[in-house]
Design a protein around this motif. Structure first.
Motif, PDB file in Angstrom:
ATOM      1  N   ARG A 173      18.399  14.481   0.134  1.00 36.67           N
ATOM      2  CA  ARG A 173      19.005  13.153   0.076  1.00 36.67           C
ATOM      3  C   ARG A 173      18.443  12.274   1.198  1.00 36.67           C
ATOM      4  O   ARG A 173      18.689  12.519   2.372  1.00 36.67           O
ATOM      5  CB  ARG A 173      20.523  13.276   0.230  1.00 36.67           C
ATOM      6  N   GLY A 174      17.652  11.286   0.830  1.00 34.12           N
ATOM      7  CA  GLY A 174      17.175  10.316   1.807  1.00 34.12           C
ATOM      8  C   GLY A 174      15.786  10.611   2.343  1.00 34.12           C
ATOM      9  O   GLY A 174      15.324  11.751   2.383  1.00 34.12           O
ATOM     10  N   ASP A 175      15.114   9.540   2.785  1.00 34.96           N
ATOM     11  CA  ASP A 175      13.722   9.641   3.218  1.00 34.96           C
ATOM     12  C   ASP A 175      13.552  10.537   4.430  1.00 34.96           C
ATOM     13  O   ASP A 175      12.560  11.271   4.534  1.00 34.96           O
ATOM     14  CB  ASP A 175      13.178   8.247   3.538  1.00 34.96           C
ATOM     15  N   LEU A 190      11.496  14.636  -3.788  1.00 31.74           N
ATOM     16  CA  LEU A 190      12.394  13.967  -4.728  1.00 31.74           C
ATOM     17  C   LEU A 190      13.740  13.711  -4.065  1.00 31.74           C
ATOM     18  O   LEU A 190      14.331  14.619  -3.491  1.00 31.74           O
ATOM     19  CB  LEU A 190      12.602  14.829  -5.983  1.00 31.74           C
ATOM     20  N   ASP A 191      14.206  12.478  -4.166  1.00 28.96           N
ATOM     21  CA  ASP A 191      15.510  12.107  -3.614  1.00 28.96           C
ATOM     22  C   ASP A 191      16.570  12.319  -4.691  1.00 28.96           C
ATOM     23  O   ASP A 191      16.622  11.576  -5.670  1.00 28.96           O
ATOM     24  CB  ASP A 191      15.479  10.642  -3.175  1.00 28.96           C
ATOM     25  N   TYR A 192      17.408  13.351  -4.518  1.00 28.09           N
ATOM     26  CA  TYR A 192      18.366  13.632  -5.581  1.00 28.09           C
ATOM     27  C   TYR A 192      19.650  12.809  -5.474  1.00 28.09           C
ATOM     28  O   TYR A 192      20.611  13.039  -6.211  1.00 28.09           O
ATOM     29  CB  TYR A 192      18.662  15.125  -5.743  1.00 28.09           C
ATOM     30  N   SER A 193      19.650  11.791  -4.612  1.00 26.99           N
ATOM     31  CA  SER A 193      20.745  10.820  -4.657  1.00 26.99           C
ATOM     32  C   SER A 193      20.484   9.758  -5.725  1.00 26.99           C
ATOM     33  O   SER A 193      21.373   8.970  -6.053  1.00 26.99           O
ATOM     34  CB  SER A 193      20.918  10.141  -3.296  1.00 26.99           C
ATOM     35  N   ARG A 194      19.279   9.781  -6.308  1.00 30.23           N
ATOM     36  CA  ARG A 194      18.938   8.818  -7.348  1.00 30.23           C
ATOM     37  C   ARG A 194      19.252   9.390  -8.724  1.00 30.23           C
ATOM     38  O   ARG A 194      18.892  10.533  -9.020  1.00 30.23           O
ATOM     39  CB  ARG A 194      17.448   8.460  -7.266  1.00 30.23           C
ATOM     40  N   PRO A 195      19.923   8.634  -9.573  1.00 33.12           N
ATOM     41  CA  PRO A 195      20.264   9.141 -10.906  1.00 33.12           C
ATOM     42  C   PRO A 195      19.020   9.575 -11.674  1.00 33.12           C
ATOM     43  O   PRO A 195      17.969   8.928 -11.609  1.00 33.12           O
ATOM     44  CB  PRO A 195      20.939   7.934 -11.581  1.00 33.12           C
ATOM     45  N   TRP A 197      17.188  12.188 -11.197  1.00 33.32           N
ATOM     46  CA  TRP A 197      16.118  12.746 -10.352  1.00 33.32           C
ATOM     47  C   TRP A 197      15.440  13.948 -10.995  1.00 33.32           C
ATOM     48  O   TRP A 197      14.247  14.184 -10.790  1.00 33.32           O
ATOM     49  CB  TRP A 197      16.681  13.150  -8.988  1.00 33.32           C
ATOM     50  N   SER A 200      12.213  13.618 -12.757  1.00 37.07           N
ATOM     51  CA  SER A 200      11.008  13.570 -11.925  1.00 37.07           C
ATOM     52  C   SER A 200      10.428  14.958 -11.702  1.00 37.07           C
ATOM     53  O   SER A 200       9.221  15.095 -11.447  1.00 37.07           O
ATOM     54  CB  SER A 200      11.324  12.909 -10.576  1.00 37.07           C
TER      55      SER A 200
END
Length: 324
Positions: A173-175, A190-195, A197, A200
């Motif tokens: 979660r997060g950069d 991969l940022d798994y806070s993004r719907p 994810w 990807s």
């Protein structure tokens, strides 16, 4: 002695620093003057009263499992040569977040190549990471997905997968956490806070999905990770910081030929693997396992360490320092 004490089940505020009696080693036990102790996410759940089916814990109790320090005394039947040695081990019925703690005799002397904080930071997570390495299929040439990749164990798994020749897909979660994952050898971030994810993951693997998944996030994130395991793949549901282990349909796993390993396959007293604490220290001394230590809290701030774990603010490991 001084110790952190969980006075009742509840939030971090139930942890208090108290004076408690010094423990005395019984037969087969070792008394360690604790210098550094580990703190891991599952301890926050136990503090809340969860996982009673796995841990027989009643309040009040002293938390903390993995510890490092100098052996002060031994109980009957234990070789007195241990006295004075610097060791890592596991507390008996927890108890590591105290100035003195009891361990069993499966402790390990710290090799000269490692400082004590590093040895403690790698001991618990490294044990589980090497179990997973042993249980998993060969990783060379595989697409390996690692969720909760910036946690203490996730970072070690990235290192092992990278060394094995895998293409590592790290999800966090997060950069900031993703860049830390990259620094340990991750190839895809991969940022798994993004719907969505998990889509990807498929894009990054040319639609194949991941052949091996080390799933440390749990909950819905874990379920999403299971959805992108390739048919005939391998999946470990070992983490539950989202409130529970990854949900999956056993019938679907069987239909798709997916091998699933759960937390009961990763018990330290399990016969499913041959990993020992000495193996962890050897691999760490060789540079195969390099823990990332984010914060060291003192004994009066164990509750703050629990908050940091629950709030997902750590980048790597938290430790508890006992020396003044």
């Amino acid at each position: 002695m001084r110790a952190a004490v969980v006075t009742r089940f509840g939030g971090p505020d139930v942890i208090e620093t108290r004076a408690v009696p010094d423990p005395e080693p019984a037969a087969g036990q070792v008394l360690v003057e604790v210098a550094i102790a580990d703190v891991i996410f599952v301890e926050t759940a136990i503090r809340r009263g969860a996982y009673g089916e796995f841990f027989d814990v009643r309040t009040p109790y002293v938390p903390g499992s993995n510890l490092g320090g100098q052996v002060r005394a031994v109980g009957p039947g234990v070789d007195a040569d241990w006295i004075g040695k610097t060791v890592v081990g596991r507390g008996v019925a927890f108890g590591a977040h105290a100035e003195l703690a009891l361990t069993a005799t499966d402790l390990v002397e710290v090799p000269p190549e490692l400082d004590l904080p590093t040895a403690v930071a790698v001991y618990g997570d490294g044990f589980t990471a090497l179990m997973l390495e042993e249980l998993a299929p060969p990783m060379a040439g595989q697409d390996v997905l690692i969720t909760a990749s910036a946690g203490g164990m996730g970072l070690l798994l990235i290192q092992l997968a990278h060394q094995a020749g895998a293409r590592v897909v790290a999800a966090a979660r997060g950069d900031e956490k993703l860049e830390l994952s990259r620094a340990q050898g991750a190839d895809v971030l991969l940022d798994y806070s993004r719907p969505g994810w998990e889509k990807s993951v498929l894009e990054a693997t040319n639609g194949r999905g991941a052949g091996i998944v080390f799933e440390g996030a749990g909950g819905e994130l874990g379920a999403a990770a299971f959805s992108v395991v390739t048919d005939g793949g391998w999946f470990s549901a070992h983490g539950a910081p989202s409130g529970g282990f990854a949900a999956y349909d056993p019938a679907e796993a069987e239909r798709r030929g997916i091998t699933v390993k759960g937390i009961m396959d990763l018990r330290a007293d399990s016969t499913t693997t041959a990993v020992t604490g000495a193996d962890v220290m050897t691999r760490a001394a060789a540079g195969d396992l390099r823990p990332v230590i984010d914060q060291v809290y003192d004994l009066d701030h164990v509750a703050d360490a629990h908050r940091a774990l629950e709030n997902r603010t750590l980048r790597g490991k938290a430790l508890i320092g006992l020396r003044r």
